[in-house]
Design a protein around this motif. Sequence first.
Motif, short mmCIF file in Angstrom:
data_model
loop_
_atom_site.label_atom_id
_atom_site.label_comp_id
_atom_site.label_asym_id
_atom_site.label_seq_id
_atom_site.Cartn_x
_atom_site.Cartn_y
_atom_site.Cartn_z
N MET A 36 1.04 -1.22 0.01
CA MET A 36 0.10 0.08 -0.10
C MET A 36 0.78 1.21 0.01
SD MET A 36 -2.82 0.99 2.75
CE MET A 36 -4.17 -0.22 1.99
N SER A 37 0.64 2.30 -0.80
CA SER A 37 1.35 3.40 -0.87
C SER A 37 0.53 4.66 -0.75
CB SER A 37 1.97 3.81 -2.33
OG SER A 37 0.98 3.72 -3.26
N LEU A 38 1.31 5.78 -0.36
CA LEU A 38 0.47 6.81 -0.19
C LEU A 38 0.18 7.50 -1.71
CD1 LEU A 38 2.82 8.74 2.20
CD2 LEU A 38 0.87 7.55 2.75
N VAL A 39 -1.31 8.23 -1.29
CA VAL A 39 -1.75 8.76 -2.35
C VAL A 39 -1.77 10.39 -2.49
CG1 VAL A 39 -3.79 9.40 -4.04
CG2 VAL A 39 -3.26 6.98 -2.74
N ASP A 40 -1.09 11.03 -3.43
CA ASP A 40 -0.83 12.47 -3.47
C ASP A 40 -2.05 13.30 -3.87
OD1 ASP A 40 0.18 15.03 -3.11
OD2 ASP A 40 1.21 15.16 -5.20
N VAL A 41 -2.85 14.10 -2.89
CA VAL A 41 -4.12 14.49 -3.38
C VAL A 41 -3.99 15.97 -3.34
CG1 VAL A 41 -5.59 12.73 -2.45
CG2 VAL A 41 -5.03 14.66 -1.04
N SER A 42 -2.58 16.71 -3.38
CA SER A 42 -2.34 18.16 -3.63
C SER A 42 -2.70 18.62 -4.78
CB SER A 42 -0.91 18.27 -3.09
OG SER A 42 0.03 17.84 -4.08
N ASN A 43 -2.93 17.62 -5.86
CA ASN A 43 -3.11 18.37 -7.23
C ASN A 43 -4.69 18.60 -7.45
OD1 ASN A 43 -0.78 18.93 -7.85
ND2 ASN A 43 -0.37 16.77 -8.47
N VAL A 44 -5.54 18.19 -6.30
CA VAL A 44 -7.02 18.01 -6.77
C VAL A 44 -7.35 19.43 -6.18
CG1 VAL A 44 -9.02 17.09 -5.55
CG2 VAL A 44 -7.17 15.76 -5.88
N SER A 45 -8.09 20.12 -7.18
CA SER A 45 -8.56 21.37 -7.43
C SER A 45 -9.94 21.44 -6.36
CB SER A 45 -9.08 21.98 -8.56
OG SER A 45 -10.44 21.40 -9.09
N ALA A 46 -10.07 22.59 -5.57
CA ALA A 46 -11.21 22.97 -4.76
C ALA A 46 -12.55 22.91 -5.42
CB ALA A 46 -11.02 24.45 -4.16
N GLY A 47 -12.55 22.98 -6.56
CA GLY A 47 -14.01 23.15 -7.50
C GLY A 47 -14.25 21.46 -7.56
N LEU A 48 -13.22 20.75 -8.12
CA LEU A 48 -13.33 19.18 -8.05
C LEU A 48 -13.73 18.51 -6.68
CD1 LEU A 48 -13.40 16.61 -9.74
CD2 LEU A 48 -10.95 16.17 -9.22
N PHE A 49 -13.10 18.88 -5.70
CA PHE A 49 -13.47 18.50 -4.27
C PHE A 49 -14.70 18.57 -3.79
CE2 PHE A 49 -13.40 18.65 0.26
CZ PHE A 49 -13.09 17.55 0.57
N ILE A 50 -15.33 20.01 -4.08
CA ILE A 50 -16.67 20.29 -3.56
C ILE A 50 -17.72 19.86 -4.43
CG2 ILE A 50 -18.01 22.47 -3.42
CD1 ILE A 50 -15.71 24.04 -2.75
N THR A 51 -17.65 19.69 -5.74
CA THR A 51 -18.55 19.11 -6.72
C THR A 51 -18.65 17.33 -6.50
OG1 THR A 51 -17.68 20.63 -8.39
CG2 THR A 51 -19.06 18.47 -9.00
N GLY A 52 -17.40 16.97 -6.13
CA GLY A 52 -17.44 15.54 -5.74
C GLY A 52 -18.11 15.23 -4.28
N ALA A 53 -17.93 16.18 -3.45
CA ALA A 53 -18.42 15.91 -1.99
C ALA A 53 -20.14 16.11 -2.03
CB ALA A 53 -17.89 16.74 -1.20
N ILE A 54 -20.57 17.37 -3.06
CA ILE A 54 -21.91 17.50 -2.98
C ILE A 54 -22.81 16.23 -3.74
CG2 ILE A 54 -23.38 19.03 -4.22
CD1 ILE A 54 -21.64 21.21 -3.57
N PHE A 55 -22.27 15.71 -4.78
CA PHE A 55 -22.88 14.70 -5.48
C PHE A 55 -22.66 13.65 -4.75
CE2 PHE A 55 -22.82 17.59 -9.40
CZ PHE A 55 -24.11 17.33 -9.73
N ILE A 56 -21.67 13.11 -3.97
CA ILE A 56 -21.75 11.88 -3.17
C ILE A 56 -22.81 12.08 -2.16
CG2 ILE A 56 -20.30 10.71 -1.58
CD1 ILE A 56 -17.93 11.27 -3.58
#
Length: 66
Positions: free
Chosen positions: A1-21
């Motif tokens: 198992m390795s670490l996943v770098d999420v620093s490149n995820v934009s705020a818009g993508l994060f908020i859109t994903g959270a709302i739709f999920i």
Amino acid sequence: MSLVDVSNVSAGLFITGAIFILLIFSLLSFGILKMFQQQVRTGWYSFAGAVVSSVVFGLILNQWFI
């Protein structure tokens, strides 16, 4: 198992994903609840809403973020 770098995820993508999920899983939960309450039509409408929300989420991801 390795670490996943999420620093490149934009705020818009994060908020859109959270709302739709939240929307999709709340509609699924509401549909299951209504099925247990013997309100079949309302349950199926909730399931249909979850499917439509999933399709819209996929389209938004495809248009704006990919």
